[in-house]
Design a protein around this motif. Sequence first.
Motif, PDB file in Angstrom:
ATOM      1  N   THR A   1       0.843  -1.209   0.000  1.00  0.00           N
ATOM      2  CA  THR A   1       0.000   0.000   0.000  1.00  0.00           C
ATOM      3  C   THR A   1       0.872   1.251   0.000  1.00  0.00           C
ATOM      4  OG1 THR A   1      -0.110  -0.151   2.418  1.00  0.00           O
ATOM      5  CG2 THR A   1      -1.939  -1.100   1.195  1.00  0.00           C
ATOM      6  N   LEU A   2       1.180   1.753  -1.181  1.00  0.00           N
ATOM      7  CA  LEU A   2       1.962   2.981  -1.307  1.00  0.00           C
ATOM      8  C   LEU A   2       1.263   4.037  -2.168  1.00  0.00           C
ATOM      9  CD1 LEU A   2       5.570   1.541  -1.865  1.00  0.00           C
ATOM     10  CD2 LEU A   2       4.620   2.488   0.243  1.00  0.00           C
ATOM     11  N   SER A   3       0.456   3.582  -3.122  1.00  0.00           N
ATOM     12  CA  SER A   3      -0.187   4.518  -4.049  1.00  0.00           C
ATOM     13  C   SER A   3      -1.601   4.836  -3.593  1.00  0.00           C
ATOM     14  CB  SER A   3      -0.223   3.925  -5.462  1.00  0.00           C
ATOM     15  OG  SER A   3      -1.100   2.812  -5.508  1.00  0.00           O
ATOM     16  N   ILE A   4      -2.097   5.965  -4.072  1.00  0.00           N
ATOM     17  CA  ILE A   4      -3.480   6.364  -3.828  1.00  0.00           C
ATOM     18  C   ILE A   4      -4.094   6.649  -5.185  1.00  0.00           C
ATOM     19  CG2 ILE A   4      -4.984   8.103  -2.797  1.00  0.00           C
ATOM     20  CD1 ILE A   4      -2.792   8.485  -0.655  1.00  0.00           C
ATOM     21  N   ALA A   5      -5.064   5.817  -5.568  1.00  0.00           N
ATOM     22  CA  ALA A   5      -5.687   5.934  -6.895  1.00  0.00           C
ATOM     23  C   ALA A   5      -4.617   5.961  -7.985  1.00  0.00           C
ATOM     24  CB  ALA A   5      -6.583   7.158  -6.968  1.00  0.00           C
ATOM     25  N   ASP A   6      -3.675   5.014  -7.887  1.00  0.00           N
ATOM     26  CA  ASP A   6      -2.608   4.801  -8.878  1.00  0.00           C
ATOM     27  C   ASP A   6      -1.560   5.908  -8.912  1.00  0.00           C
ATOM     28  OD1 ASP A   6      -3.697   2.372  -9.746  1.00  0.00           O
ATOM     29  OD2 ASP A   6      -5.062   3.405 -11.119  1.00  0.00           O
ATOM     30  N   SER A   7      -1.519   6.779  -7.919  1.00  0.00           N
ATOM     31  CA  SER A   7      -0.506   7.834  -7.881  1.00  0.00           C
ATOM     32  C   SER A   7       0.408   7.653  -6.677  1.00  0.00           C
ATOM     33  CB  SER A   7      -1.181   9.207  -7.802  1.00  0.00           C
ATOM     34  OG  SER A   7      -0.215  10.217  -7.555  1.00  0.00           O
ATOM     35  N   PHE A   8       1.731   7.811  -6.893  1.00  0.00           N
ATOM     36  CA  PHE A   8       2.722   7.716  -5.817  1.00  0.00           C
ATOM     37  C   PHE A   8       3.121   9.091  -5.279  1.00  0.00           C
ATOM     38  CE2 PHE A   8       3.321   3.650  -7.929  1.00  0.00           C
ATOM     39  CZ  PHE A   8       3.572   2.773  -6.870  1.00  0.00           C
ATOM     40  N   ASN A   9       2.515  10.152  -5.794  1.00  0.00           N
ATOM     41  CA  ASN A   9       2.993  11.494  -5.480  1.00  0.00           C
ATOM     42  C   ASN A   9       2.997  11.782  -3.974  1.00  0.00           C
ATOM     43  OD1 ASN A   9       3.291  11.825  -8.174  1.00  0.00           O
ATOM     44  ND2 ASN A   9       1.750  13.438  -8.423  1.00  0.00           N
ATOM     45  N   HIS A  10       1.939  11.403  -3.280  1.00  0.00           N
ATOM     46  CA  HIS A  10       1.872  11.675  -1.843  1.00  0.00           C
ATOM     47  C   HIS A  10       3.023  10.993  -1.114  1.00  0.00           C
ATOM     48  CE1 HIS A  10       0.363  12.133   2.221  1.00  0.00           C
ATOM     49  NE2 HIS A  10       0.470  10.823   2.388  1.00  0.00           N
ATOM     50  N   PHE A  11       3.259   9.737  -1.419  1.00  0.00           N
ATOM     51  CA  PHE A  11       4.331   8.990  -0.758  1.00  0.00           C
ATOM     52  C   PHE A  11       5.697   9.590  -1.060  1.00  0.00           C
ATOM     53  CE2 PHE A  11       7.454   5.472  -0.887  1.00  0.00           C
ATOM     54  CZ  PHE A  11       7.429   5.112   0.457  1.00  0.00           C
ATOM     55  N   LEU A  12       5.960   9.890  -2.317  1.00  0.00           N
ATOM     56  CA  LEU A  12       7.269  10.426  -2.713  1.00  0.00           C
ATOM     57  C   LEU A  12       7.537  11.786  -2.053  1.00  0.00           C
ATOM     58  CD1 LEU A  12       7.199   9.513  -6.529  1.00  0.00           C
ATOM     59  CD2 LEU A  12       8.530   8.390  -4.733  1.00  0.00           C
ATOM     60  N   GLN A  13       6.535  12.653  -2.022  1.00  0.00           N
ATOM     61  CA  GLN A  13       6.716  13.967  -1.401  1.00  0.00           C
ATOM     62  C   GLN A  13       6.944  13.840   0.102  1.00  0.00           C
ATOM     63  OE1 GLN A  13       3.108  15.871  -2.641  1.00  0.00           O
ATOM     64  NE2 GLN A  13       3.965  16.620  -4.578  1.00  0.00           N
ATOM     65  N   ASP A  14       6.216  12.948   0.742  1.00  0.00           N
ATOM     66  CA  ASP A  14       6.335  12.759   2.190  1.00  0.00           C
ATOM     67  C   ASP A  14       7.747  12.364   2.601  1.00  0.00           C
ATOM     68  OD1 ASP A  14       4.051  13.518   3.407  1.00  0.00           O
ATOM     69  OD2 ASP A  14       3.339  11.516   3.916  1.00  0.00           O
ATOM     70  N   ILE A  15       8.373  11.475   1.815  1.00  0.00           N
ATOM     71  CA  ILE A  15       9.658  10.928   2.240  1.00  0.00           C
ATOM     72  C   ILE A  15      10.853  11.615   1.585  1.00  0.00           C
ATOM     73  CG2 ILE A  15       8.632   8.679   2.747  1.00  0.00           C
ATOM     74  CD1 ILE A  15       9.966   7.650   0.185  1.00  0.00           C
ATOM     75  N   GLY A  16      10.604  12.591   0.718  1.00  0.00           N
ATOM     76  CA  GLY A  16      11.718  13.374   0.182  1.00  0.00           C
ATOM     77  C   GLY A  16      12.346  12.834  -1.080  1.00  0.00           C
ATOM     78  N   LEU A  17      11.612  12.015  -1.836  1.00  0.00           N
ATOM     79  CA  LEU A  17      12.113  11.536  -3.129  1.00  0.00           C
ATOM     80  C   LEU A  17      11.514  12.376  -4.254  1.00  0.00           C
ATOM     81  CD1 LEU A  17      12.026   7.618  -2.859  1.00  0.00           C
ATOM     82  CD2 LEU A  17      14.038   9.039  -3.310  1.00  0.00           C
ATOM     83  N   PRO A  18      12.275  12.619  -5.328  1.00  0.00           N
ATOM     84  CA  PRO A  18      11.724  13.391  -6.451  1.00  0.00           C
ATOM     85  C   PRO A  18      10.609  12.613  -7.151  1.00  0.00           C
ATOM     86  CG  PRO A  18      13.883  12.498  -7.010  1.00  0.00           C
ATOM     87  CD  PRO A  18      13.679  12.242  -5.544  1.00  0.00           C
ATOM     88  N   LEU A  19       9.685  13.341  -7.772  1.00  0.00           N
ATOM     89  CA  LEU A  19       8.577  12.689  -8.468  1.00  0.00           C
ATOM     90  C   LEU A  19       9.050  11.887  -9.668  1.00  0.00           C
ATOM     91  CD1 LEU A  19       5.842  15.494  -8.349  1.00  0.00           C
ATOM     92  CD2 LEU A  19       6.246  13.617  -6.753  1.00  0.00           C
ATOM     93  N   SER A  20      10.290  12.101 -10.087  1.00  0.00           N
ATOM     94  CA  SER A  20      10.846  11.359 -11.226  1.00  0.00           C
ATOM     95  C   SER A  20      11.400   9.988 -10.832  1.00  0.00           C
ATOM     96  CB  SER A  20      11.966  12.176 -11.880  1.00  0.00           C
ATOM     97  OG  SER A  20      12.995  12.446 -10.923  1.00  0.00           O
ATOM     98  N   THR A  21      11.332   9.636  -9.530  1.00  0.00           N
ATOM     99  CA  THR A  21      11.839   8.345  -9.055  1.00  0.00           C
ATOM    100  C   THR A  21      11.146   7.206  -9.784  1.00  0.00           C
ATOM    101  OG1 THR A  21      12.256   9.286  -6.879  1.00  0.00           O
ATOM    102  CG2 THR A  21      12.148   6.893  -7.018  1.00  0.00           C
ATOM    103  N   LYS A  22      11.901   6.149 -10.068  1.00  0.00           N
ATOM    104  CA  LYS A  22      11.350   4.967 -10.724  1.00  0.00           C
ATOM    105  C   LYS A  22      10.307   4.321  -9.821  1.00  0.00           C
ATOM    106  CE  LYS A  22      11.259   1.614 -13.833  1.00  0.00           C
ATOM    107  NZ  LYS A  22      10.797   1.839 -15.221  1.00  0.00           N
ATOM    108  N   THR A  23       9.060   4.209 -10.314  1.00  0.00           N
ATOM    109  CA  THR A  23       7.980   3.606  -9.529  1.00  0.00           C
ATOM    110  C   THR A  23       7.265   2.553 -10.376  1.00  0.00           C
ATOM    111  OG1 THR A  23       6.344   5.239 -10.222  1.00  0.00           O
ATOM    112  CG2 THR A  23       7.588   5.723  -8.217  1.00  0.00           C
ATOM    113  N   ALA A  24       6.608   1.629  -9.706  1.00  0.00           N
ATOM    114  CA  ALA A  24       5.850   0.603 -10.422  1.00  0.00           C
ATOM    115  C   ALA A  24       4.794   0.013  -9.500  1.00  0.00           C
ATOM    116  CB  ALA A  24       6.777  -0.503 -10.920  1.00  0.00           C
ATOM    117  N   VAL A  25       3.670  -0.371 -10.083  1.00  0.00           N
ATOM    118  CA  VAL A  25       2.629  -1.116  -9.370  1.00  0.00           C
ATOM    119  C   VAL A  25       2.620  -2.535  -9.910  1.00  0.00           C
ATOM    120  CG1 VAL A  25       0.162  -1.357  -8.934  1.00  0.00           C
ATOM    121  CG2 VAL A  25       1.205   0.915  -8.954  1.00  0.00           C
ATOM    122  N   VAL A  26       2.776  -3.497  -9.035  1.00  0.00           N
ATOM    123  CA  VAL A  26       2.702  -4.907  -9.413  1.00  0.00           C
ATOM    124  C   VAL A  26       1.401  -5.448  -8.850  1.00  0.00           C
ATOM    125  CG1 VAL A  26       3.772  -7.175  -9.220  1.00  0.00           C
ATOM    126  CG2 VAL A  26       5.211  -5.135  -9.403  1.00  0.00           C
TER     127      VAL A  26
END
Length: 925
Positions: A676-701
């Motif tokens: 459970t990391l994404s919200i409605a298929d978006s990782f933006n909230h998680f990435l911003q919270d922990i200090g990673l750029p939005l360009s970080t490699k992400t994937a949903v399996v």
Amino acid sequence: MHKDMVFFHIETGFLEGGQEKIREFAALRIHDGQVQKSCFFQEHPKIEINNDDYDELSQNDRTCAISLSGKRGEILDVLKEAVLISHQGTFNLQILEKTINSYLVNDYWDTYELARIFFPMMQDYQLSYLAEYLSLGNDEEEDLQLAERKAYLTWRVFEACKDKGRQYDLSFFDQAQVFLEGWSGKGFFDDLRREIRTQFPERRIQTDLVLAPAPEGLFAQVQTSHRQIPDSIEWVIKSFSQGGILEQSLPGYECRFGQMKMAKLIAEGLTSAHHVVVEAGTGTGKSFAYLLPSLWFARKTGNKVVIATHTIPLQEQLQKKDIPMLEKVLPFSFRTSVLKGKGNYCCLKNWLSCLNNPSEIRVRDQKLAVLSILIWLRETHTGDIQELSKVPGLMALWPNLNADHEMCNPSKCSKAGVCFLLRARKKAEEADVLIVNHSLLFSDLKTDYNVLPEHHQLVIDEAHQIYQTALQNLGSELSLEMVLRTTESIYRKTGPSFYSSLKVRLGSLSERVPAVAWDTFAKHLETIPELCLKVSEQAKELFQLFERILGPNRTFRFVPQHTNLSWWELLLIQIENLTGRIKSLSVVFQNLTSALNGEEADEAEELRYLFATHLRELQQIQETLALAVNVNDPKQVTWLEQSARLYLKSSPIEVNEILREKIFKRLDTVILTSATLSIADSFNHFLQDIGLPLSTKTAVVDSPFDFDEQMKFYILKNYSHSLPSSDQEKVERLSETILEIVKRMQGRTLVLFTAHKLLQETYTLLQPRLTNINIDTLAQGIHGERTSLLETFKRNSRSVLLGANSFWEGIDIPGETLSCVILVKLPFWPPSLPLIEARSEFLKSQGRDPFQELLLPEAVIRFKQGFGRLIRSKEDRGFVVLLDDRVLAKYYGRYFLNSLPIKTHLRGDDNLLYEKIQEWQLGIN
């Protein structure tokens, strides 16, 4: 054993008025290991018998309804002059005495307590679990009534404890003796000791620490295979493919595209040195997907990979299940290790101090916990408290036994050769892959990377927890008990302390290190007792003031407006006084350190280490106190919180900059994964919270499970709006709904609450009603800690488990045992919680929406976690029921629904819900 023993068991039930009454009574009188007498009586729980209606009962009803009080003579004859033994039967013994109107003066032993002592590493001590774990069952007794079967099991548990006790030499009984006074089970130990002295007179008595033989020498060289490590990343991917080594070697393994995709992403991240975020749905097999690439990369490059988990169960799974499977499969050998914080390991010097000062342990439960530890230390190879069952008294005792202690310096310790902490650190240094928890990861950050071995590759599992864990660990907390523990470790009137130990050593130190001005040193030392007492007294005054400020509330946040209130000035004075006294005590340690300047002897170095440790602890107290009055920092929040004790807590409001600088910029590769990391298929909230750029490699399996086929998601429509106005009526309505669902599910239900108060109120109403239909009710905070509750629930399908916050995640109960999950409310954090309130205000000050950016995302992630408790395998089937229809009525409901791995859901009233459950029970789709 020289006396006859009676093993008895009582089953109780509730009358309609709520009164508890005996339903079944069984007893076995044992003489020289043989059944001398037995009796069994059964009483119908709902029939009150009087002379007028007795004749109208059938013969069968007469047998069932006979009042136990009418069998008083037979019962007393069986119990006469025998030792009474039952399992968790103290309360039932009182019911029996009341029923037969007789006070029993017999000795009484409880096999529940004996089993906790002699089998300290079990996770549960219910009779059913003991029978399974110790292989005590007997098929011939299956036709007996429940109380009869349990009486026989109690006898067998007793014999198992006695057989194990016979293995020990008399030193065990000598050490145990002083902790037995005042406990009803003392006679068991006395009889066993006499038996050993008689039957084994030549058994050697050990006088030193009695520990389990180490499986290997502490510093033994671990051999790794010199076979060729596969060079190509393609080998990793092929391992997960059809016909790969996993499918060839592991029975039941199925190639999963999602797992292969995840392993490829992780292997690429490790070899190309970039960060990766992967949401892996339930059933992906994410542990293997990061373990195999990590092991391969570590052996291929010689670079250690650290894996950090949030929960202990996942650590246990990696260590005891997944890694042993890979050891059999992979074409190369490897070394793995688990490292935990110092507080998890037993310090043997502290343990010896406990044995040598038994008068300091006065509480009965703590004395029994000492007996458990006596046996555990004869069996453990790790000294890790997580092996120990969390018996009553253990956690209160543990702070005095663990290695998280200012006197702990493993390299200088006389017990270094058998030190559990030193052994764990050595294995961590040698490991190719090291498993830690999130808290230890942040301890490494706080100490400028002095806790973990050097590493540049990190895998964070259960990564949805990393933000909250960072807030907790990068903040601070202080309780009165923590202050007193610090001062008492320096000086206490009775018992061992830094002061008493050093004073005893002064004579020998002056002879060994004559260059030091020991007279001056001693004068500084003599100021410690008075200063410690002053610090303790002032700390008590401060926490009394904290109690008045907090009042009846659970939390109280300090804010700038409080500086105008009448108590603020008093708070400043109290903190200033305590800080001043702590500074005076710190000056003493600085003076003691100065007295050793220029001296390089080992004894002087050891003392400087102790002084620095005490200074650091005192400094941490001062820093936390300073935060309490610094209410004008918008990025820091400080509050009072009442739980088991009163705490002063402080935390940063945001940690993204800290994580960015101290983890993501410093390490070559960080892999973050969770279900459970994404919200409605978006990782933006998680990435911003922990200090990673939005360009970080992400994937949903995606999960390989067919959720729409395997489960029904039912939303109870208009439920919230139809609730009565009074709190009591709401609890009654909720209890009624849960009862009707649980009856139709025949147990097999997990109910997730967002508030402990509502959980406890619901339990009070539910428990007697479920007991009368033979369904057990287990409740967090009432029936023990999480692990034992889950074990009990797994073994009995006719049970319902009520859990709050920690039960929304990390629970894995595949199979029919769990067939229904009820979510009472959407899991929004209360906006009044100090940290949530402060973070919300900070977001508002930046023109941002705290509901959209904080409360809603956090609730959606927790909701996904709770929803995911039901389906854990392809065979699982069942219902998830949501009793909060805001998910339908409010605009934000779509965020919850769109984040679930299910395309359809049912909605309707409770009658339709019960009908759908009935259809499911009958196998109708």
